[in-house]
Design an enzyme around this catalytic site. Structure first.
Site, short mmCIF file in Angstrom:
data_model
loop_
_atom_site.label_atom_id
_atom_site.label_comp_id
_atom_site.label_asym_id
_atom_site.label_seq_id
_atom_site.Cartn_x
_atom_site.Cartn_y
_atom_site.Cartn_z
N GLY A 1 1.83 2.42 5.21
CA GLY A 1 2.84 1.42 5.51
C GLY A 1 3.65 1.76 6.75
O GLY A 1 4.00 0.88 7.54
N CYS B 1 1.91 -1.35 -8.98
CA CYS B 1 2.95 -0.80 -8.10
C CYS B 1 4.20 -0.42 -8.88
O CYS B 1 4.88 0.55 -8.54
CB CYS B 1 3.30 -1.80 -7.00
SG CYS B 1 1.95 -2.15 -5.85
N GLY C 1 0.83 -1.20 0.00
CA GLY C 1 0.00 0.00 0.00
C GLY C 1 0.86 1.24 0.00
O GLY C 1 2.04 1.22 -0.38
N SER C 2 0.28 2.34 0.46
CA SER C 2 0.97 3.62 0.41
C SER C 2 2.07 3.71 1.46
O SER C 2 2.09 2.96 2.45
CB SER C 2 -0.04 4.76 0.64
OG SER C 2 -0.50 4.75 1.99
N ALA D 1 2.53 6.24 3.56
CA ALA D 1 1.98 6.75 4.81
C ALA D 1 1.33 5.64 5.62
O ALA D 1 1.58 5.51 6.83
CB ALA D 1 0.98 7.86 4.51
N GLU E 1 5.71 -3.51 1.13
CA GLU E 1 5.91 -3.06 -0.25
C GLU E 1 5.04 -1.83 -0.44
O GLU E 1 3.82 -1.93 -0.54
CB GLU E 1 5.54 -4.15 -1.25
CG GLU E 1 5.81 -3.75 -2.68
CD GLU E 1 5.45 -4.81 -3.69
OE1 GLU E 1 4.66 -4.50 -4.62
OE2 GLU E 1 5.92 -5.95 -3.55
#
Length: 310
Positions: free
Chosen positions: A65, A116, A60-61, A63, A82
């Site tokens: 993460g 991604c 994910g993002s 922030a 990731e």
């Protein structure tokens, strides 16, 4: 000895949970093998810090993460993260500009740029820049956009309004600062959150489209005077998920490894077999995955020593 019998808990993004729900239905796994939790960060963050969780694997993002990693760290849980990417492409002199542009178009636009490792920054050598951009524009204009269930449509909508707003903001910011729209760049009429494949030129590092993750079908092109300049520009990012280099020069192929990225593809995109190992660099994440690393992350080795018989 290893512990391998633990059940999994899956918590898909609240922005697209139905595909995971359907996947687990089709898998027909025994009850309890994979437990599904639906929700946003209010479910995911506590889950990452739950006392019975032994490994957190998050995609994910950046922030989110960091919040997931912090929650896991409080319990000393292992975590594989990731996170975001702003993946560069370096196009060297001497390559076939048309064939390379077609490959880059696929890497930048397929799945409406929502991969991604989508190509989000393109550094092309001046010697091939003009025919490359012309071919990239032609490729962008050839992708039918619309309802993904309609016959002939190649690029469906973005995941939601929020994501399209990000794409629009990045493109508008670039245009306001002097970028030229060579293809796309206009929100289409009609239902759904579609956005056309967009090619931008005359972009620079003051623009969001070169510094923040767009996660949409936008290909910003920067012309460079030398392969080394392209390599340096490709390395100047807070992200380090993946990179791609197109070159026929053996020395330049070797130099491609200098880009700080979990994986660097040369003269292809998304290549590699099941034996591939990688770990994201910089803010793109932490924790190695792939092949043996995935097994090592998900298991805990331990030893039992037995005294020799007297």
């Amino acid at each position: 000895m290893t512990e391998e019998s633990h059940a999994d808990t899956a918590e898909p993004s609240e922005r697209g949970p139905l595909s995971v729900v359907r996947l687990l239905e089709l898998a027909e796994l025994p009850p309890g093998v994979v437990n599904l939790v639906l929700g946003d960060a209010r479910a995911g963050i506590p889950l990452a810090g739950h006392e019975q969780i032994q490994l957190v694997h998050f995609t994910g993002s950046v922030a989110t993460g960091k919040r997931v990693g912090a929650a896991a760290g409080e319990r000393l849980h292992r975590a594989v993260l990731e996170l975001g990417g702003k993946d560069p492409v370096v196009v060297d002199a001497g390559v076939d500009p048309v064939a390379t542009a077609q490959a880059v178009a696929f890497g930048a636009f397929i799945n409406t740029g929502q991969i991604c490792t989508s190509m989000e920054r393109i550094y092309v050598h001046r010697d091939v820049a003009e025919p490359f951009v012309e071919a990239l524009v032609a490729a962008a204009e050839s992708f039918p956009v619309g309802n993904g269930l309609d016959e002939g449509v190649v690029l469906g909508p973005l995941v939601d309004q929020r994501q399209r707003d990000i794409v629009v903001r990045h493109v508008e910011d670039a245009v306001r600062k002097g970028a030229k729209v060579r293809a796309g760049g206009i929100v289409p009429a009609g239902k759904g959150f579609c956005y056309p494949p967009t090619v931008l030129t005359e972009v620079d590092d003051s623009m969001l489209v070169l510094t923040e993750e767009t996660f949409g079908p936008v290909a910003p092109v920067v012309v460079v005077d030398a392969f080394e300049e392209g390599l340096e520009r490709a390395s100047q990012s807070e992200y380090g998920l993946a990179a791609t280099v197109y070159t026929d020069d053996p020395d330049h192929i070797a130099a491609a490894a200098r880009i700080p990225a979990g994986v660097t593809w040369v003269n292809q995109w998304q290549g590699g077999g099941p034996e591939r190992l990688y770990e994201p660099a910089r803010d793109s994440g932490m924790g190695a995955t792939g092949a043996r690393a995935a097994y090592d992350a998900a298991t805990r080795p331990s030893s039992v020593h037995i005294a020799a018989a007297s």
